[in-house]
Design a protein around this motif. Structure first.
Motif, PDB file in Angstrom:
ATOM      1  N   CYS A  95       2.638   4.157  -8.459  1.00  0.00           N
ATOM      2  CA  CYS A  95       1.934   4.384  -7.189  1.00  0.00           C
ATOM      3  C   CYS A  95       0.643   5.172  -7.413  1.00  0.00           C
ATOM      4  CB  CYS A  95       2.818   5.164  -6.220  1.00  0.00           C
ATOM      5  SG  CYS A  95       4.228   4.257  -5.565  1.00  0.00           S
ATOM      6  N   ARG A  96      -0.440   4.644  -6.898  1.00  0.00           N
ATOM      7  CA  ARG A  96      -1.740   5.303  -6.932  1.00  0.00           C
ATOM      8  C   ARG A  96      -2.422   5.063  -5.589  1.00  0.00           C
ATOM      9  NH1 ARG A  96       0.638   6.635 -10.705  1.00  0.00           N
ATOM     10  NH2 ARG A  96       0.001   6.807 -12.892  1.00  0.00           N
ATOM     11  N   VAL A  97      -2.897   6.118  -4.950  1.00  0.00           N
ATOM     12  CA  VAL A  97      -3.476   5.967  -3.617  1.00  0.00           C
ATOM     13  C   VAL A  97      -4.739   5.118  -3.668  1.00  0.00           C
ATOM     14  CG1 VAL A  97      -4.531   7.165  -1.675  1.00  0.00           C
ATOM     15  CG2 VAL A  97      -2.517   8.130  -2.784  1.00  0.00           C
ATOM     16  N   ASN A  98      -4.789   4.126  -2.792  1.00  0.00           N
ATOM     17  CA  ASN A  98      -5.999   3.355  -2.530  1.00  0.00           C
ATOM     18  C   ASN A  98      -6.541   3.867  -1.201  1.00  0.00           C
ATOM     19  OD1 ASN A  98      -7.691   1.296  -1.338  1.00  0.00           O
ATOM     20  ND2 ASN A  98      -7.017  -0.088  -2.966  1.00  0.00           N
ATOM     21  N   TYR A  99      -7.634   4.600  -1.249  1.00  0.00           N
ATOM     22  CA  TYR A  99      -8.129   5.305  -0.067  1.00  0.00           C
ATOM     23  C   TYR A  99      -8.421   4.354   1.084  1.00  0.00           C
ATOM     24  CZ  TYR A  99      -8.581   9.551  -2.855  1.00  0.00           C
ATOM     25  OH  TYR A  99      -8.312  10.650  -3.627  1.00  0.00           O
ATOM     26  N   ASP A 100      -9.082   3.224   0.793  1.00  0.00           N
ATOM     27  CA  ASP A 100      -9.428   2.282   1.854  1.00  0.00           C
ATOM     28  C   ASP A 100      -8.175   1.681   2.481  1.00  0.00           C
ATOM     29  OD1 ASP A 100     -12.112   2.752   1.432  1.00  0.00           O
ATOM     30  OD2 ASP A 100     -12.385   1.023   0.105  1.00  0.00           O
ATOM     31  N   GLU A 101      -7.205   1.299   1.646  1.00  0.00           N
ATOM     32  CA  GLU A 101      -5.973   0.707   2.175  1.00  0.00           C
ATOM     33  C   GLU A 101      -5.119   1.738   2.903  1.00  0.00           C
ATOM     34  OE1 GLU A 101      -5.121  -2.329   2.411  1.00  0.00           O
ATOM     35  OE2 GLU A 101      -6.683  -3.255   1.186  1.00  0.00           O
ATOM     36  N   ALA A 135       3.297  -4.192   4.300  1.00  0.00           N
ATOM     37  CA  ALA A 135       2.517  -3.310   5.169  1.00  0.00           C
ATOM     38  C   ALA A 135       2.062  -2.034   4.471  1.00  0.00           C
ATOM     39  CB  ALA A 135       3.319  -2.961   6.418  1.00  0.00           C
ATOM     40  N   ALA A 136       2.971  -1.403   3.725  1.00  0.00           N
ATOM     41  CA  ALA A 136       2.668  -0.076   3.187  1.00  0.00           C
ATOM     42  C   ALA A 136       2.325  -0.053   1.710  1.00  0.00           C
ATOM     43  CB  ALA A 136       3.853   0.854   3.443  1.00  0.00           C
ATOM     44  N   VAL A 137       2.459  -1.172   1.013  1.00  0.00           N
ATOM     45  CA  VAL A 137       2.325  -1.122  -0.444  1.00  0.00           C
ATOM     46  C   VAL A 137       0.881  -1.063  -0.921  1.00  0.00           C
ATOM     47  CG1 VAL A 137       4.556  -2.108  -1.022  1.00  0.00           C
ATOM     48  CG2 VAL A 137       2.636  -3.620  -0.517  1.00  0.00           C
ATOM     49  N   ALA A 138      -0.026  -1.724  -0.206  1.00  0.00           N
ATOM     50  CA  ALA A 138      -1.425  -1.717  -0.655  1.00  0.00           C
ATOM     51  C   ALA A 138      -1.997  -0.303  -0.647  1.00  0.00           C
ATOM     52  CB  ALA A 138      -2.270  -2.631   0.231  1.00  0.00           C
ATOM     53  N   ASP A 191       5.889  -7.670  -4.015  1.00  0.00           N
ATOM     54  CA  ASP A 191       6.898  -7.977  -5.034  1.00  0.00           C
ATOM     55  C   ASP A 191       7.603  -6.725  -5.549  1.00  0.00           C
ATOM     56  OD1 ASP A 191       6.337 -10.670  -4.855  1.00  0.00           O
ATOM     57  OD2 ASP A 191       4.906 -10.650  -6.527  1.00  0.00           O
ATOM     58  N   ASP A 192       7.005  -5.557  -5.347  1.00  0.00           N
ATOM     59  CA  ASP A 192       7.623  -4.303  -5.787  1.00  0.00           C
ATOM     60  C   ASP A 192       8.639  -3.768  -4.784  1.00  0.00           C
ATOM     61  OD1 ASP A 192       6.093  -3.888  -8.239  1.00  0.00           O
ATOM     62  OD2 ASP A 192       4.368  -3.572  -6.925  1.00  0.00           O
ATOM     63  N   VAL A 193       8.722  -4.393  -3.603  1.00  0.00           N
ATOM     64  CA  VAL A 193       9.581  -3.902  -2.522  1.00  0.00           C
ATOM     65  C   VAL A 193      10.874  -4.708  -2.474  1.00  0.00           C
ATOM     66  CG1 VAL A 193       9.733  -3.453  -0.039  1.00  0.00           C
ATOM     67  CG2 VAL A 193       7.533  -3.238  -1.221  1.00  0.00           C
TER      68      VAL A 193
END
Length: 288
Positions: free
Chosen positions: A172-178, A131-134, A141-143
């Protein structure tokens, strides 16, 4: 109005989370406080709205650049420091803030740390691992699979996501759309990601819902949420109390250190959550 700028949860000046604290000497309405918060450009700005009340607390209001919030960690710590040093001449060992979320006490130790006591936690929805990783360019797989991704609040909510490694945390890098998609589908709240460090303490990163402040260098409220989550799920084993430090903000060039002590009493079902750190005053002046 007098104003002060402080660095909170810092080990030295120009570290930690920046805070502006204003002491109005004239009536100010909600609209002006909101405009001042936008003008400062910090993630939060606090206003000391009264002297010490009969209940022992000072009325304080906290604004982000977009809205008022009932509670936030570094504004609570930093405002208590300003009250103690400026309004109380450095005398009291405890300062109480009357916030929208209720009374929050901050106690000061001989070594200069301020320690706030947070409210009882509320544990909300458990979310799917993906839910929160994208939102931060990671994958499921990172969770970690042995602990839940969950909404928690001790006054200001966050979604807690346990990662498998510090390396994943650093990626971690913010994906604005996600990030916006998560807000639309789930919650407009902070996202906290963490992993144990080699010394047995924790590395944490927190990404806010405000598009102007996508990462927070030090987050007292969300780390209080995390402490209760750690106890609830036995992250450090079958322990009823925890004492550890959190490193946050290094990826932003604002290294921060938070000191956390938390306990759970199975008889009463109550949590005791304390989050502390140091504050450094860096500026003061007159707001015209």
């Amino acid at each position: 109005m007098k104003f002060y700028i402080a660095d909170c949860f810092a080990e030295a000046k120009y570290q930690g989370n920046q805070l502006a604290v204003l002491i109005p000497d004239r009536p100010v309405d909600d609209g002006e406080m909101q405009r001042i918060a936008i003008e400062t450009g910090f993630s939060e700005t606090a206003f000391i709205m009264s002297g010490r009340r009969s209940n022992g607390g000072y009325d304080v209001r906290i604004f982000t650049t977009s809205c008022e919030v009932p509670f936030a960690g570094h504004p609570t710590l930093g405002t208590a420091y300003v009250i103690r040093e400026i309004l109380e001449s450095g005398r009291p060992s405890k300062v109480i803030l009357n916030l929208k979320a209720g009374q929050i006490p901050v106690e000061f130790t001989p070594d200069g740390r301020g320690i706030m006591t947070q409210n009882q936690p509320v544990f909300g929805e458990v979310l799917p691992r993906e839910a929160a990783v994208a939102a931060v360019s990671l994958s499921a797989d990172d969770v970690r699979e042995d602990f839940p991704v969950q909404w928690v609040s001790t006054g200001l909510e966050a979604v807690i996501t346990p990662l498998k490694s510090v390396e994943a945390l650093e990626c971690c890098r913010v994906n604005y759309d996600e990030r916006q998609r998560f807000i639309d589908r789930h919650y407009a709240c902070s996202l906290l990601y963490f992993a144990p460090s080699e010394d047995g303490n924790l590395r944490v990163r927190v990404f806010m819902e405000d598009p102007g402040f996508l990462e927070d260098p030090a987050t007292g409220s969300a780390n209080g949420d995390l402490a209760c989550w750690l106890l609830r799920y036995g992250f450090f084993g079958d322990r009823r109390s925890l004492s550890y430090t959190v490193s946050q903000g290094s990826e932003m060039g604002r290294p921060s250190r938070l000191y956390v002590d938390a306990a759970y009493d199975p008889v009463s079902g109550l949590y005791s959550t304390h989050v502390g750190g140091r504050v450094f005053m860096v500026a003061e002046g007159e707001w015209r």
